[in-house]
Design a protein around this motif. Sequence first.
Motif, PDB file in Angstrom:
ATOM      1  N   ILE A  16       0.778  -1.108  -0.178  1.00  0.00           N
ATOM      2  CA  ILE A  16      -0.040   0.039   0.126  1.00  0.00           C
ATOM      3  C   ILE A  16       0.775   1.180   0.054  1.00  0.00           C
ATOM      4  O   ILE A  16       0.549   2.077  -0.861  1.00  0.00           O
ATOM      5  CB  ILE A  16      -1.004   0.159   1.028  1.00  0.00           C
ATOM      6  N   ASP A  17       1.864   1.175   0.802  1.00  0.00           N
ATOM      7  CA  ASP A  17       2.974   2.457   0.703  1.00  0.00           C
ATOM      8  C   ASP A  17       3.399   2.623  -0.525  1.00  0.00           C
ATOM      9  O   ASP A  17       3.748   3.528  -1.089  1.00  0.00           O
ATOM     10  CB  ASP A  17       4.115   2.133   1.955  1.00  0.00           C
ATOM     11  N   GLY A  18       3.815   1.320  -1.399  1.00  0.00           N
ATOM     12  CA  GLY A  18       4.153   1.473  -2.680  1.00  0.00           C
ATOM     13  C   GLY A  18       3.311   2.274  -3.665  1.00  0.00           C
ATOM     14  O   GLY A  18       3.669   2.987  -4.540  1.00  0.00           O
ATOM     15  N   ILE A  19       2.046   1.795  -3.534  1.00  0.00           N
ATOM     16  CA  ILE A  19       1.003   2.613  -4.335  1.00  0.00           C
ATOM     17  C   ILE A  19       0.906   4.214  -3.974  1.00  0.00           C
ATOM     18  O   ILE A  19       0.925   4.696  -4.903  1.00  0.00           O
ATOM     19  CB  ILE A  19      -0.436   2.018  -3.868  1.00  0.00           C
ATOM     20  N   LEU A  20       0.876   4.459  -2.873  1.00  0.00           N
ATOM     21  CA  LEU A  20       1.118   5.752  -2.666  1.00  0.00           C
ATOM     22  C   LEU A  20       2.260   6.644  -3.052  1.00  0.00           C
ATOM     23  O   LEU A  20       2.130   7.686  -3.749  1.00  0.00           O
ATOM     24  CB  LEU A  20       0.938   5.948  -1.049  1.00  0.00           C
ATOM     25  N   GLN A  21       3.458   5.981  -2.847  1.00  0.00           N
ATOM     26  CA  GLN A  21       4.742   6.635  -3.304  1.00  0.00           C
ATOM     27  C   GLN A  21       4.877   6.874  -4.726  1.00  0.00           C
ATOM     28  O   GLN A  21       4.983   7.801  -5.559  1.00  0.00           O
ATOM     29  CB  GLN A  21       5.915   5.687  -2.925  1.00  0.00           C
ATOM     30  N   ASN A  22       4.116   5.728  -5.551  1.00  0.00           N
ATOM     31  CA  ASN A  22       4.161   5.783  -6.951  1.00  0.00           C
ATOM     32  C   ASN A  22       3.070   6.870  -7.393  1.00  0.00           C
ATOM     33  O   ASN A  22       3.280   7.157  -8.620  1.00  0.00           O
ATOM     34  CB  ASN A  22       3.695   4.351  -7.396  1.00  0.00           C
ATOM     35  N   ASN A  23       2.152   7.234  -6.629  1.00  0.00           N
ATOM     36  CA  ASN A  23       1.243   8.251  -6.851  1.00  0.00           C
ATOM     37  C   ASN A  23       1.896   9.690  -6.461  1.00  0.00           C
ATOM     38  O   ASN A  23       1.217  10.748  -6.589  1.00  0.00           O
ATOM     39  CB  ASN A  23      -0.027   7.937  -6.203  1.00  0.00           C
ATOM     40  N   GLY A  24       3.067   9.815  -6.061  1.00  0.00           N
ATOM     41  CA  GLY A  24       3.861  10.905  -5.594  1.00  0.00           C
ATOM     42  C   GLY A  24       3.582  11.596  -4.088  1.00  0.00           C
ATOM     43  O   GLY A  24       3.810  12.525  -3.785  1.00  0.00           O
ATOM     44  N   ILE A  25       3.075  10.484  -3.232  1.00  0.00           N
ATOM     45  CA  ILE A  25       2.801  10.621  -1.937  1.00  0.00           C
ATOM     46  C   ILE A  25       4.139  10.279  -1.220  1.00  0.00           C
ATOM     47  O   ILE A  25       4.627   9.255  -1.249  1.00  0.00           O
ATOM     48  CB  ILE A  25       1.597   9.862  -1.373  1.00  0.00           C
ATOM     49  N   PRO A  26       4.637  11.147  -0.447  1.00  0.00           N
ATOM     50  CA  PRO A  26       5.822  10.861   0.413  1.00  0.00           C
ATOM     51  C   PRO A  26       5.688   9.612   1.252  1.00  0.00           C
ATOM     52  O   PRO A  26       4.676   9.504   1.686  1.00  0.00           O
ATOM     53  CB  PRO A  26       6.100  12.252   1.057  1.00  0.00           C
ATOM     54  N   PRO A  86      -2.722  13.436   1.312  1.00  0.00           N
ATOM     55  CA  PRO A  86      -3.692  14.562   1.023  1.00  0.00           C
ATOM     56  C   PRO A  86      -4.709  13.947   0.077  1.00  0.00           C
ATOM     57  O   PRO A  86      -4.271  12.975  -0.900  1.00  0.00           O
ATOM     58  CB  PRO A  86      -2.994  15.814   0.615  1.00  0.00           C
ATOM     59  N   SER A  87      -5.715  14.289  -0.131  1.00  0.00           N
ATOM     60  CA  SER A  87      -6.971  13.959  -1.016  1.00  0.00           C
ATOM     61  C   SER A  87      -7.905  15.386  -1.447  1.00  0.00           C
ATOM     62  O   SER A  87      -8.109  16.014  -0.631  1.00  0.00           O
ATOM     63  CB  SER A  87      -7.802  13.067  -0.373  1.00  0.00           C
ATOM     64  N   GLY A  88      -8.112  15.321  -2.750  1.00  0.00           N
ATOM     65  CA  GLY A  88      -8.858  16.367  -3.064  1.00  0.00           C
ATOM     66  C   GLY A  88      -8.775  16.943  -4.529  1.00  0.00           C
ATOM     67  O   GLY A  88      -8.033  16.270  -5.123  1.00  0.00           O
ATOM     68  N   PRO A  89      -9.569  17.964  -5.075  1.00  0.00           N
ATOM     69  CA  PRO A  89      -9.416  18.310  -6.345  1.00  0.00           C
ATOM     70  C   PRO A  89      -8.135  19.039  -6.560  1.00  0.00           C
ATOM     71  O   PRO A  89      -7.732  19.244  -7.772  1.00  0.00           O
ATOM     72  CB  PRO A  89     -10.611  19.276  -6.343  1.00  0.00           C
ATOM     73  N   ASP A 104      -5.959   9.674  -7.672  1.00  0.00           N
ATOM     74  CA  ASP A 104      -6.834   9.156  -6.354  1.00  0.00           C
ATOM     75  C   ASP A 104      -5.821   8.181  -5.575  1.00  0.00           C
ATOM     76  O   ASP A 104      -6.147   7.099  -5.430  1.00  0.00           O
ATOM     77  CB  ASP A 104      -7.954   8.489  -6.711  1.00  0.00           C
ATOM     78  N   ALA A 105      -4.752   8.601  -5.168  1.00  0.00           N
ATOM     79  CA  ALA A 105      -3.705   7.779  -4.490  1.00  0.00           C
ATOM     80  C   ALA A 105      -4.492   6.977  -3.220  1.00  0.00           C
ATOM     81  O   ALA A 105      -4.589   5.862  -2.803  1.00  0.00           O
ATOM     82  CB  ALA A 105      -2.739   8.501  -3.744  1.00  0.00           C
TER      83      ALA A 105
END
Length: 419
Positions: free
Chosen positions: A89-99, A292-295, A300-301
């Motif tokens: 799951i951490d990998g999904i987030l980081q691949n979406n640009g989330i630190p 973070p999430s939003g417009p 949609d990480a």
Amino acid sequence: MVFDWTHLSIYHGLIILGELLAISALLHMLYQRRTPSSMIAWLLAIVLLPYVSVPLYFILGSRKRTSSKNKSAFYMQAHPQTISQTNAIDGILQNNGIPGATADNRFEFYSDGISAYRTLIQQIENAQQSIYFSTYVFKHDDVTDSIVQALLIKLKSGVEVKLLIDSLGSWQLYFLRYPLRELRDAGAEILFFMPILSMPLRNYINLRNHRKIYLFDQTTVLTGGMNLSREYMGPEPDLERWQDLLFLAQGPAVYHYAQIFAADWAYASRSAVMTLKPNEPVPGDAYMQVVPSGPDVRGDALFEAIISAVYTVKKRLWVVTPYFVPDAALMQAFIIACHKGIDVKLITPRQSNHLIADLTRSSYMRELEEAGVHVALYEGTMLHAKAILFDDLGAMLGLSLIHISEPTRLFLRSRMPSS
């Protein structure tokens, strides 16, 4: 007989304008890559009621904001002590640009309005340099009056105070600002996010700042689902108080919350983003990953992380939400989890504060019950908490990921950016 060419021209001009707007709406749907069901619903509405549905589409139809006139996409900078990938799951987030997550954070959880209020007041009193608040709802009542008085004391001692309030969520305060006059006169900076009157062409009713971030000295943050009003918190018990969640964090993860506030403040004030300093580790055992999430966030990480977590649970998936209106992917994930023998439970209020959400959810809840999901209707006061418990590994409470004790222990959490 005199033929009225003027009225005929106006009539045909309106028809042509309506057709052009309808075509523009269709092209926008294709560009936004909306789901087939959503596109069909909008097209049906536009065909049946074009002069009502087309304007509504351009007000409500956008999920992400990419125009140069709008809030630019938000990118968080990683903290220097970000740890390497800990799980899928951490990998999904980081691949979406989330630190990635940071270690050595202190974490405290509050599930009642009294402890949340006392902690908020205590943090205001302890602040030495700055107090930054971002909230969707700020009501004028006895609870917020006490918060204002605590802020006034800090202002007189030289503490910097910034308040960012959503203009639609706090519309009464937006139009009648006298409760904030004393704070302004004392030197507090107060801004309304996307002002209804002064920014009519940049406003979208469905794209608001729902973030609740209460930041102290850029070293401590209170966040979760609680807004600032008697409905959410207070010094004494209140039989009408909503049920909600709040948590406190200290350590490197606060740096990411500060970035979110700074970006929102820069947009609302039309100024440069304030300078931030990464936080140092503190005595604590929480590995935290702010999502973070939003417009203003590309992709949609968080949603991807939730879907992945639902598919990987082994024994338990418990969901608490005030408004249950899932999309097809999430519904299918819940049903598959139930068919795998997972203990799937949904807790939602019998009656929420939004009638449309209550009416919309009925078919989804019936489908889940038919699949074997245990649906429980909360009978108390308004249940505003949002949480998902994944096995013994994690719980979603908003928009942040938290790993407790070990990097492999995943905790999803939400304050719940912007929209």
